[in-house]
Each structure stands twice: as C-alpha cells, then as structure tokens.
Scaffold this active site. Structure first.
Site, PDB file in Angstrom:
ATOM      1  N   ARG A  36       0.807  -1.222   0.000  1.00 24.99           N
ATOM      2  CA  ARG A  36       0.000   0.000   0.000  1.00 24.99           C
ATOM      3  C   ARG A  36       0.840   1.272   0.000  1.00 24.99           C
ATOM      4  O   ARG A  36       0.315   2.352   0.248  1.00 24.99           O
ATOM      5  CB  ARG A  36      -0.979  -0.010   1.182  1.00 24.99           C
ATOM      6  CG  ARG A  36      -2.058  -1.048   0.961  1.00 24.99           C
ATOM      7  CD  ARG A  36      -3.138  -1.063   2.003  1.00 24.99           C
ATOM      8  NE  ARG A  36      -4.191  -1.955   1.549  1.00 24.99           N
ATOM      9  CZ  ARG A  36      -4.163  -3.279   1.678  1.00 24.99           C
ATOM     10  NH1 ARG A  36      -3.128  -3.860   2.268  1.00 24.99           N
ATOM     11  NH2 ARG A  36      -5.150  -4.028   1.211  1.00 24.99           N
ATOM     12  N   HIS A  68       3.397 -10.686  -6.032  1.00 30.70           N
ATOM     13  CA  HIS A  68       2.285  -9.872  -6.522  1.00 30.70           C
ATOM     14  C   HIS A  68       2.700  -8.410  -6.458  1.00 30.70           C
ATOM     15  O   HIS A  68       3.248  -7.962  -5.459  1.00 30.70           O
ATOM     16  CB  HIS A  68       1.033 -10.121  -5.665  1.00 30.70           C
ATOM     17  CG  HIS A  68      -0.232  -9.610  -6.275  1.00 30.70           C
ATOM     18  ND1 HIS A  68      -0.451  -8.270  -6.488  1.00 30.70           N
ATOM     19  CD2 HIS A  68      -1.344 -10.253  -6.720  1.00 30.70           C
ATOM     20  CE1 HIS A  68      -1.652  -8.116  -7.040  1.00 30.70           C
ATOM     21  NE2 HIS A  68      -2.215  -9.303  -7.199  1.00 30.70           N
ATOM     22  N   TYR A  71      -0.288  -2.375  -4.836  1.00 32.06           N
ATOM     23  CA  TYR A  71      -1.592  -1.930  -5.345  1.00 32.06           C
ATOM     24  C   TYR A  71      -1.609  -0.543  -5.999  1.00 32.06           C
ATOM     25  O   TYR A  71      -2.493  -0.252  -6.788  1.00 32.06           O
ATOM     26  CB  TYR A  71      -2.615  -1.924  -4.196  1.00 32.06           C
ATOM     27  CG  TYR A  71      -2.946  -3.293  -3.684  1.00 32.06           C
ATOM     28  CD1 TYR A  71      -3.374  -4.294  -4.562  1.00 32.06           C
ATOM     29  CD2 TYR A  71      -2.831  -3.611  -2.332  1.00 32.06           C
ATOM     30  CE1 TYR A  71      -3.693  -5.561  -4.100  1.00 32.06           C
ATOM     31  CE2 TYR A  71      -3.139  -4.874  -1.865  1.00 32.06           C
ATOM     32  CZ  TYR A  71      -3.571  -5.841  -2.755  1.00 32.06           C
ATOM     33  OH  TYR A  71      -3.878  -7.083  -2.292  1.00 32.06           O
ATOM     34  N   HIS A 108      -1.616  -6.349 -12.091  1.00 29.29           N
ATOM     35  CA  HIS A 108      -2.960  -5.904 -12.466  1.00 29.29           C
ATOM     36  C   HIS A 108      -2.837  -5.003 -13.683  1.00 29.29           C
ATOM     37  O   HIS A 108      -1.877  -4.262 -13.806  1.00 29.29           O
ATOM     38  CB  HIS A 108      -3.606  -5.133 -11.316  1.00 29.29           C
ATOM     39  CG  HIS A 108      -4.000  -5.999 -10.174  1.00 29.29           C
ATOM     40  ND1 HIS A 108      -4.643  -5.522  -9.064  1.00 29.29           N
ATOM     41  CD2 HIS A 108      -3.844  -7.331  -9.958  1.00 29.29           C
ATOM     42  CE1 HIS A 108      -4.877  -6.525  -8.220  1.00 29.29           C
ATOM     43  NE2 HIS A 108      -4.390  -7.627  -8.734  1.00 29.29           N
ATOM     44  N   GLU A 143      -3.062 -10.533 -14.725  1.00 30.85           N
ATOM     45  CA  GLU A 143      -4.173 -11.128 -13.988  1.00 30.85           C
ATOM     46  C   GLU A 143      -5.510 -10.590 -14.508  1.00 30.85           C
ATOM     47  O   GLU A 143      -5.662  -9.378 -14.686  1.00 30.85           O
ATOM     48  CB  GLU A 143      -4.025 -10.816 -12.489  1.00 30.85           C
ATOM     49  CG  GLU A 143      -5.163 -11.417 -11.653  1.00 30.85           C
ATOM     50  CD  GLU A 143      -4.966 -11.263 -10.149  1.00 30.85           C
ATOM     51  OE1 GLU A 143      -4.040 -10.548  -9.721  1.00 30.85           O
ATOM     52  OE2 GLU A 143      -5.768 -11.862  -9.410  1.00 30.85           O
ATOM     53  N   ASP A 177      -7.734 -15.475 -11.933  1.00 35.83           N
ATOM     54  CA  ASP A 177      -8.320 -15.378 -10.601  1.00 35.83           C
ATOM     55  C   ASP A 177      -9.801 -15.776 -10.701  1.00 35.83           C
ATOM     56  O   ASP A 177     -10.562 -15.163 -11.454  1.00 35.83           O
ATOM     57  CB  ASP A 177      -8.171 -13.938 -10.084  1.00 35.83           C
ATOM     58  CG  ASP A 177      -8.614 -13.773  -8.638  1.00 35.83           C
ATOM     59  OD1 ASP A 177      -9.780 -14.109  -8.342  1.00 35.83           O
ATOM     60  OD2 ASP A 177      -7.819 -13.295  -7.817  1.00 35.83           O
ATOM     61  N   HIS A 180     -12.323 -12.969  -9.524  1.00 34.85           N
ATOM     62  CA  HIS A 180     -12.424 -11.897 -10.517  1.00 34.85           C
ATOM     63  C   HIS A 180     -13.218 -12.354 -11.742  1.00 34.85           C
ATOM     64  O   HIS A 180     -14.061 -11.606 -12.246  1.00 34.85           O
ATOM     65  CB  HIS A 180     -11.029 -11.440 -10.963  1.00 34.85           C
ATOM     66  CG  HIS A 180     -10.196 -10.861  -9.865  1.00 34.85           C
ATOM     67  ND1 HIS A 180      -8.874 -10.509 -10.026  1.00 34.85           N
ATOM     68  CD2 HIS A 180     -10.495 -10.567  -8.567  1.00 34.85           C
ATOM     69  CE1 HIS A 180      -8.393 -10.017  -8.899  1.00 34.85           C
ATOM     70  NE2 HIS A 180      -9.359 -10.051  -7.991  1.00 34.85           N
ATOM     71  N   HIS A 214      -5.212 -18.104  -9.208  1.00 36.83           N
ATOM     72  CA  HIS A 214      -5.629 -17.558  -7.915  1.00 36.83           C
ATOM     73  C   HIS A 214      -6.990 -18.160  -7.619  1.00 36.83           C
ATOM     74  O   HIS A 214      -7.977 -17.819  -8.288  1.00 36.83           O
ATOM     75  CB  HIS A 214      -5.748 -16.029  -7.973  1.00 36.83           C
ATOM     76  CG  HIS A 214      -4.435 -15.325  -7.822  1.00 36.83           C
ATOM     77  ND1 HIS A 214      -4.294 -13.973  -8.024  1.00 36.83           N
ATOM     78  CD2 HIS A 214      -3.214 -15.787  -7.443  1.00 36.83           C
ATOM     79  CE1 HIS A 214      -3.034 -13.633  -7.798  1.00 36.83           C
ATOM     80  NE2 HIS A 214      -2.355 -14.721  -7.450  1.00 36.83           N
ATOM     81  N   ASP A 227     -14.900  -6.887  -6.223  1.00 38.91           N
ATOM     82  CA  ASP A 227     -13.655  -7.616  -5.974  1.00 38.91           C
ATOM     83  C   ASP A 227     -13.488  -7.885  -4.478  1.00 38.91           C
ATOM     84  O   ASP A 227     -12.681  -7.244  -3.809  1.00 38.91           O
ATOM     85  CB  ASP A 227     -12.473  -6.804  -6.521  1.00 38.91           C
ATOM     86  CG  ASP A 227     -11.162  -7.551  -6.354  1.00 38.91           C
ATOM     87  OD1 ASP A 227     -11.186  -8.735  -5.968  1.00 38.91           O
ATOM     88  OD2 ASP A 227     -10.100  -6.943  -6.598  1.00 38.91           O
ATOM     89  N   HIS A 229     -12.843 -11.220  -2.106  1.00 40.67           N
ATOM     90  CA  HIS A 229     -12.576 -12.660  -2.066  1.00 40.67           C
ATOM     91  C   HIS A 229     -13.261 -13.286  -0.852  1.00 40.67           C
ATOM     92  O   HIS A 229     -13.478 -12.613   0.150  1.00 40.67           O
ATOM     93  CB  HIS A 229     -11.071 -12.916  -1.959  1.00 40.67           C
ATOM     94  CG  HIS A 229     -10.284 -12.271  -3.067  1.00 40.67           C
ATOM     95  ND1 HIS A 229      -8.925 -12.426  -3.191  1.00 40.67           N
ATOM     96  CD2 HIS A 229     -10.655 -11.477  -4.107  1.00 40.67           C
ATOM     97  CE1 HIS A 229      -8.492 -11.760  -4.242  1.00 40.67           C
ATOM     98  NE2 HIS A 229      -9.515 -11.171  -4.813  1.00 40.67           N
ATOM     99  N   GLU A 259      -5.995 -16.533  -2.087  1.00 38.09           N
ATOM    100  CA  GLU A 259      -5.912 -15.164  -1.544  1.00 38.09           C
ATOM    101  C   GLU A 259      -7.178 -14.938  -0.738  1.00 38.09           C
ATOM    102  O   GLU A 259      -7.915 -13.970  -0.949  1.00 38.09           O
ATOM    103  CB  GLU A 259      -5.834 -14.144  -2.683  1.00 38.09           C
ATOM    104  CG  GLU A 259      -4.626 -14.273  -3.580  1.00 38.09           C
ATOM    105  CD  GLU A 259      -4.701 -13.329  -4.775  1.00 38.09           C
ATOM    106  OE1 GLU A 259      -5.739 -13.349  -5.480  1.00 38.09           O
ATOM    107  OE2 GLU A 259      -3.751 -12.583  -4.993  1.00 38.09           O
TER     108      GLU A 259
HETATM  109 MN    MN Z   1      -5.839 -12.436  -7.476  1.00 39.25          MN
HETATM  110 ZN    ZN Z   2      -4.167  -9.548  -7.914  1.00 42.20          ZN
HETATM  111 MN    MN Z   3      -8.933  -9.318  -6.006  1.00 44.86          MN
END
Ligand code: MN
Ligand code: ZN
Ligand code: MN
Length: 279
Positions: A36, A68, A71, A108, A143, A177, A180, A214, A227, A229, A259
């Site tokens: 972050r 990964h 973000y 992403h 992804e 994923d 997603h 994922h 989004d 999970h 995840e």
């Molecule tokens: Mn993912």
């Molecule tokens: Zn991701």
């Molecule tokens: Mn996600």
C-alpha cells in the site's frame, strides 16, 4: 498438487517461506514490500541469500512461487507523472523477483481512467515491454480483473489481445483469478459452468499461457464486479464449481494460490485443506 496461499513477509522477507512451510504450502505468493505504499527498502544480499536457502530446503518448486505487484501502480493510466512512477515500480519488482530467484510476477492491468481502452492498452504494452528488458528470467503475468469501471483485462479476449502484442512472447503469461472471473460475469458455480468457462479460456487465451491460478471464492454475485474474495466453498461460487476448476487446472500442473481473507471464519490451513480434499 501445487497448492498454497499468499503469505506475509512481516519481520523479514525470508520469514514468508517459514509461513508457507507451516501452512503445508507447495506453492506460495508474497508482496516483496508494503503493497500500500510507493517506497520500498532495497533487498540486501543477506536477505536474498537467506530467502534462496529457505526455498531450496522447503522443497517448494521454484516455478510455484510468485510475487504480486503492490496496489498503487496503474500501468494503464494516461497521466504522465503517476504512469512513470508505476512503470518504475514494475521494473523494480522485476528486479526484486530476480534477486529473490522468483520466476513469476503477478500484475494488475489497471484502469484507463476514462481515456478509453485503446489508450490504456497502448500504455500497458509500453510498460510491460520496458519492464521485460530488466531481467531475462522473470515472467510477467497479467491477472484477469473483476471488471470495475474503466478497468482493463476482465474479458479473456482482451487478455489475449494484449498478450499477443507483447514481445518476447515467452516472457509473459496469465494469472487467472476465479473470484475476478466470476464477478466479471464468467459463471463457475456448477461443474458444467466451470468446465465451460475454462474451455472458453482455453480457446481464447490457452492453458499454455496460464502460469498461476488464484483460487478464491467470491463475496459478490455473478457479474457484480465486486472484488471481494471469500473462503473456499463458502462464497457465491461454492464447492462444486471450485472443485471442478481445481481438478482441471491441476491436470496442467499449474500452481494454485489462495488469496482468501484473514478472519475468524477459517484459517489458511483450513482453506488449503478444503482444496486438497477436492483432488
Ligand atoms: Mn488475485
Ligand atoms: Zn491480484
Ligand atoms: Mn482481487
């Protein structure tokens, strides 16, 4: 089966391997830094050496480990300043993967922020192309996204279109994923729906380009673009469909990484156990 989950690097980066081993993982994912923030402390030689050693003694295959991206970067954005920062972060993450001996970097595709899909894709291709030049061993994975407003890469056709424009081809692949895909409108709830969605994926993208799965259940409904999970089998996809996905993907020996949320409902170990029971 190569199965595991995202693990924290809290304390020091090598401790992620200890956490993976504790959870019985044969595959795992990390953030190489605080996901972050923009800043990252350089990885020292002693840290990377320790990480290499622990992975080697864990018995976990090198091609079952991935990083990964953080973000904040948006690789499809049209504003020069944040875009430059984003590309630098991607290049930096490729280098960090190289230092850690990690093959896969999950990314992403970001948001075109209103500039349009074509403009976003041009930015992405430029970003991926320069990042691939940083190191020859790291494979950058695209992804599939949940389909939020202005986002790129939630349709299989779009992923394939972008992949086909990236050179060298072998340096790029896909991370699929399940959460997603489901909230983007691909049904996975029944055996039939799951196998049909994966057949569609194979026809458009191809299993040869799929490097990491994922596996997440979804809080949101089909096509909700939400989004969030959820624990394996306890969300809106459910056990039947996820079981079919696991069995198909495992035939291709693709690492499966969870995840799922960190909360009181279920532990990582219990989620991994649930997946192992699918086989
Ligand atoms: Mn993912
Ligand atoms: Zn991701
Ligand atoms: Mn996600």
């Amino acid at each position: 089966m190569k199965i595991g989950c995202h693990v924290s690097i809290s304390g020091s980066i090598d401790m992620a391997v200890d956490r993976a081993v504790e959870r019985g993982c044969t595959a795992f994912q990390i953030f190489s830094r605080n996901p972050r923030g923009w800043r990252a402390k350089a990885i020292s030689e002693s840290e990377s050496t320790l990480f290499h050693k622990k992975v080697a003694s864990s018995g976990i295959d090198k091609d079952a480990v991935c990083v990964h991206m953080p973000y904040l970067p948006n690789l499809a954005g049209s504003n020069d300043e944040p875009y430059k920062k984003s590309v630098n972060t991607l290049k930096d993450e490729v280098e960090r993967c190289n230092q850690l001996g990690i093959q896969y970097l999950v990314t992403h595709l970001g948001s075109h922020l209103g500039a349009g899909t074509e403009a976003g894709i041009r930015r992405l291709i430029e970003a991926y192309t320069v990042a691939a030049e940083v190191d020859k061993n790291v494979i950058i994975l695209l992804e599939n996204m949940a389909g939020q407003k202005n986002s790129i890469g939630y349709k299989f056709e779009e992923l394939a279109r972008i992949l086909n424009q990236l050179e060298p081809n072998g340096r790029f692949g896909v991370c699929l994923d399940t959460c997603h895909a489901f909230v983007a409108g691909y049904d996975l709830r029944t055996r039939e729906a799951a196998s049909q969605t994966l057949e569609e994926f194979d026809g458009i993208v191809g299993y040869d380009r799929l490097k990491v799965l994922h596996l997440n259940d979804a809080r949101g409904g089909l096509g909700s673009n939400l989004d969030r999970h959820y624990h394996i089998g306890l969300g809106n996809i459910g056990t039947e469909g996820l079981k079919e996905v696991v069995n198909i993907v495992d035939q291709h020996n693709i690492p499966i990484i969870l995840e799922t949320p960190i909360d009181d409902t279920r532990t990582d170990i219990e989620n991994i156990q649930a997946v192992k029971q699918f086989a």
